[in-house]
Design an enzyme around this catalytic site. Structure first.
Site, PDB file in Angstrom:
ATOM      1  CB  CYS A  51      11.732   9.257 -15.681  1.00 23.15           C
ATOM      2  SG  CYS A  51      12.750   8.189 -14.692  1.00 23.15           S
ATOM      3  CB  CYS A  92      12.778   8.890 -10.988  1.00 25.44           C
ATOM      4  SG  CYS A  92      11.039   8.785 -11.492  1.00 25.44           S
ATOM      5  CB  CYS A 120       9.363   6.493 -15.843  1.00 25.19           C
ATOM      6  SG  CYS A 120       9.094   6.880 -14.099  1.00 25.19           S
ATOM      7  N   GLY A 166      27.357  16.569 -39.591  1.00 28.62           N
ATOM      8  CA  GLY A 166      27.220  17.871 -38.934  1.00 28.62           C
ATOM      9  C   GLY A 166      26.978  19.021 -39.888  1.00 28.62           C
ATOM     10  CB  CYS A 225      10.903   4.486 -11.705  1.00 22.23           C
ATOM     11  SG  CYS A 225      12.193   5.452 -12.509  1.00 22.23           S
TER      12      CYS A 225
END
Lengths: 296, 258, 235
Positions: free
Chosen positions: A269, A244, A275, A35, A247
């Protein structure tokens, strides 16, 4: 003359070896201090700032001849940024490329984490525009560095407080600040906060490169990544009302696509590979038949 | 009356190169005591304030502060992390220009709440409630809590800065010309407010001012500075009503009477 | 019981640096004592240094030489050489002072101005305010003024606020600088009564009174300040 001979003036993966070493040292340091933003001598790349010069330099430094590279932009493999960076490395490193998440060893991304869970043999490289999460509240770099050093992170909550005061809830939806391994507060780059939980204890190594700002930072595998919040306003990810349209996947991040100028739209998606794979496996969304041709 | 001072300042000297900022200043500050440092511009009073409040490393001398555990600590031998923590919890610093002490682009509520969040308060509702309460104490309407200080008048900004500093219940507050840029009527209100808060909370304060009326109203004790030195100090009304030094007499006689 | 106030060989002069440093001698060799339950009055023509003596006793003026001994917590303190913190403690606990003029603070109500010395001693706001109201009532200050800041009051009204403030505590030593100067006969009588009550309670009082009638009623003893006057040839 073979077909690559005119490229002989370029080193493997464009950058010279000294530069790559310098960047690798920065990456190692970043991994050692999860970080923490490590400064590095960012190079000019043959593309403008804002197009992923940080991510490209990180990728160039870790790329080997046997790697398979995937590049996504907002989750899609076929947008300009993704296509040109993929072509760039094909050209300067002759590496294999793919659009399939599971096939890739290195995935360079702008603004998304793939839906498919990443594995311990994969590296995710983020393109970062502004690495400093405290920047918008504290413009002095000297001061923000001191704040990181002394773990003075109250200011980060000031930003979240402002969100709640203004909107009644934490309205930050992307670049949502996280605390890494209980120590450094980090900007996860402008990924949607939907993806934040995927960073937590991920098996894959996550590297972040900011070219213009000359910073590299990292989340090593299996590292705690916690999104900041308030006790009475806990962190939560976006919810989508419908699956979605193509899909039928739910529990994934969806993009809004405008279909016409009469207000018609659908949600699909954002991760195109995910997808497509679902559709290949026979999943059908409610709009798939009518519009698949238009968006495919 | 407490038997231990809160702050021990010993022979503080600050040189800027070969130029004297302030030289050989020593005093003790006791709990609940308000000390005014007066003098004209360039007399070294702001240098002294900064050297005491750890904003400016003195050339020599020590500043010791009695921590909440009763132990004296030399501020310039403390780690920076601890010193900064002290500054945002047990101390306050009110700048002459509120823009230096406020975040102008975040709301009044967040300005007040920042210190609470800095010490680990993570409950939005509590932070907001506390901020509302403090805005009330400094006479800012609760419905301004989500407005930014850049929409506030000078006097309101200064009151907001005070609330922002006092929210963590500090024991010592530094003020640098707190009424500096304000209209006279606004000054009076602010001074009265500060006076009330200092009394009610039992604060110790060090107030730098060139305005003797401010010193008279707020302080128990005052130090007069000239050319980097303390030339006269004592009970505020004694110094003002029976000034001894030529320069102090000049200062006192220069007050405009109305 | 120790004598509440002993003044010994006190001298005071002013050096006027803005006027070529000339010395303005005020008093010297000031020596007297005030006993508990006694009201002593400083006498002599105006301009002779009576107010300056009171101000030195209160710590408001510096002292060039000598001692001003005051008993505080069974200890004897010399206010002439005491540090500011000690002087403030003495003012809070031992020495009350009614000045000629009230120094007003913006926005503080009359009743709170009066109550303040009690609050400073740790009495609750409610109790202190109740006692303040009693005194203001006794001094005939109209009730509508109690909640207003005294800055806009008349001289007599301000003076009564000042008196109430000085008398509200049970300080063992009370300094009075012409407290009755701008009062009418009825209120002068109230002040006389208040002073008598203080005497009865064993308070040592030292005052300046130009009003002969009041002086005659309350003074146990006149201290002639002309005797402390600095004469040039004496120095």
């Amino acid at each position: 003359m073979n077909k690559h001979s005119e490229l002989a003036v370029y080193n493997f993966a464009y950058l010279d070896e000294q530069t790559k070493r310098m960047i690798r040292r920065a990456i190692l340091k970043a991994i050692a201090i999860p970080g923490y933003q490590v400064p590095f001598a960012s190079r000019e790349m043959p593309m403008p700032y804002g197009w992923g010069t940080g991510g490209v330099q990180v990728t160039a430094s870790i790329l080997g001849p046997d790697d398979t590279l995937k590049v996504i932009d907002q989750g899609a493999d076929d947008t300009t940024n993704a296509v040109s960076i993929r072509a760039f490395f094909q050209k300067v490193a002759h590496v294999a490329v793919t659009t399939q998440t599971a096939q890739a060893t290195i995935i360079q991304t702008r603004h998304r984490i793939p839906e498919e869970t990443l594995q311990d043999n994969q590296v995710l490289v983020y393109q970062v525009p502004i690495p400093e999460p405290l920047r918008f509240l504290e413009p002095r770099e000297t001061e923000t560095r001191k704040m990181h050093a002394l773990e003075e992170y109250g200011l980060m909550h000031v930003k979240l407080y402002e969100d709640i005061a203004r909107n009644g809830h934490i309205a930050t939806t992307y670049a949502y600040p996280v605390k890494v391994e209980g120590r450094y507060v980090m900007d996860p780059s402008p990924t949607p906060k939907f993806d934040n939980p995927k960073m937590h204890r991920s098996q894959a190594l996550q590297l972040f490169g900011a070219g213009r700002e000359k910073r590299i930072y990292a989340i090593p595998p299996y590292t705690d990544v916690v999104s900041l919040d308030f006790e009475d306003h806990p962190f939560e990810v976006q919810q989508f009302e419908e699956p979605c349209a193509l899909c039928a996947a739910s529990g994934v991040y969806l993009d809004e696509v405008v279909l016409d100028d009469r207000g018609g739209r659908m949600f699909v998606c954002s991760d195109t590979d995910y997808c497509e794979k679902r559709r290949d496996n026979g999943h059908v969304g409610h709009l798939n038949g009518e519009t698949a041709g238009a968006v495919k | 009356m407490s038997d231990h001072p809160l702050l021990r300042v010993n022979a503080i000297t600050k040189y800027y190169g070969s130029r004297v900022g302030c030289t050989d200043v020593s005093f003790n500050l006791w709990p609940g005591e308000v000390l005014a440092i007066v003098g004209e511009s360039g007399s070294g009073k702001t240098t002294l304030l900064n050297a005491i409040s750890t904003n400016l490393m003195p050339t020599s001398g020590t500043v010791e502060y009695r921590m909440r555990d009763g132990q004296f600590r030399d501020l310039y031998r403390m780690g920076e992390a601890e010193r900064r923590f002290l500054m945002r919890t047990d101390w306050g610093f009110v700048h002459q220009n509120p823009a230096d002490g406020l975040r102008m682009t975040v709301s009044a509520g967040a300005n007040v709440g920042e210190r609470l969040m800095a010490i680990g308060n993570r409950h939005y509702g509590n932070i907001r409630q506390e901020a509302t309460q403090w805005l009330g104490r400094v006479e800012i309407d609760a419905d301004r809590i989500d407005d930014q200080p850049r929409d506030f008048s000078g006097g309101m900004r200064q009151r907001l800065q005070i609330a922002r500093n006092l929210v963590t219940g500090p024991r010592l507050v530094f003020m640098d010309e707190p009424t500096g840029g304000l209209d006279v009527s606004v000054q009076a209100r602010l001074l009265d407010l500060v006076r009330g808060l200092v009394n009610d909370l039992g604060l110790s304060a060090i107030v730098v001012t060139h305005d003797l009326a401010v010193a008279r109203l707020l302080s128990h004790r005052m130090m007069v500075m000239k050319e980097g030195r303390v030339i006269e100090h004592g009970l505020t009304d004694r110094v003002l009503d029976d000034p001894r030094e030529p320069y102090t007499q000049l200062l006192v006689s220069s007050i405009l009477q109305v | 019981m120790p004598t509440p106030l002993v003044v010994s060989e006190v001298a005071k002069s002013f050096t006027m640096h803005l006027r070529d440093g000339i010395q303005l001698p005020v008093v010297e060799n000031v020596t007297f004592a005030v006993a508990a339950g006694e009201c002593a009055v400083l006498g002599g023509p105006s301009g002779i240094g009576k107010s300056s003596i009171l101000k030195m006793l209160y710590g408001n003026y510096g002292v060039d030489a000598g001692q001003i001994l005051i008993t505080h917590d069974q200890e004897t303190v010399d206010i002439a050489s005491a540090d500011p913190r000690t002087v403030l403690a003495l003012r809070r606990d031992v020495i009350g002072y009614v000045s000629q003029f009230l120094r007003t603070v913006p926005r503080v109500a009359a009743v709170d101005v009066v109550a303040e010395p009690l609050v400073a001693r740790g009495v609750s706001h409610g109790k202190a305010r109740a006692r303040a109201v009693e005194l203001l009532e006794k001094l005939n200050l109209p009730e509508r003024l109690w909640s207003l800041p005294p800055a806009t009051f008349s001289g007599g009204e301000q003076q009564r606020v000042n008196i109430a403030r000085g008398f509200i505590t049970d300080h063992p030593l009370l300094l009075l600088d012409e407290p009755t100067a701008s009062l009418d006969a009825a209120n002068r009588a109230v002040v006389v009564e208040l002073i008598r009550a203080k005497k009865a309670a064993g308070v040592a009082l030292l005052g300046i009174f130009h009003d002969n009638d009041v002086r005659a009623e309350i003074a146990d003893r006149i201290i002639d300040v002309s005797g402390f006057r600095v004469t040039r040839d004496a120095a």
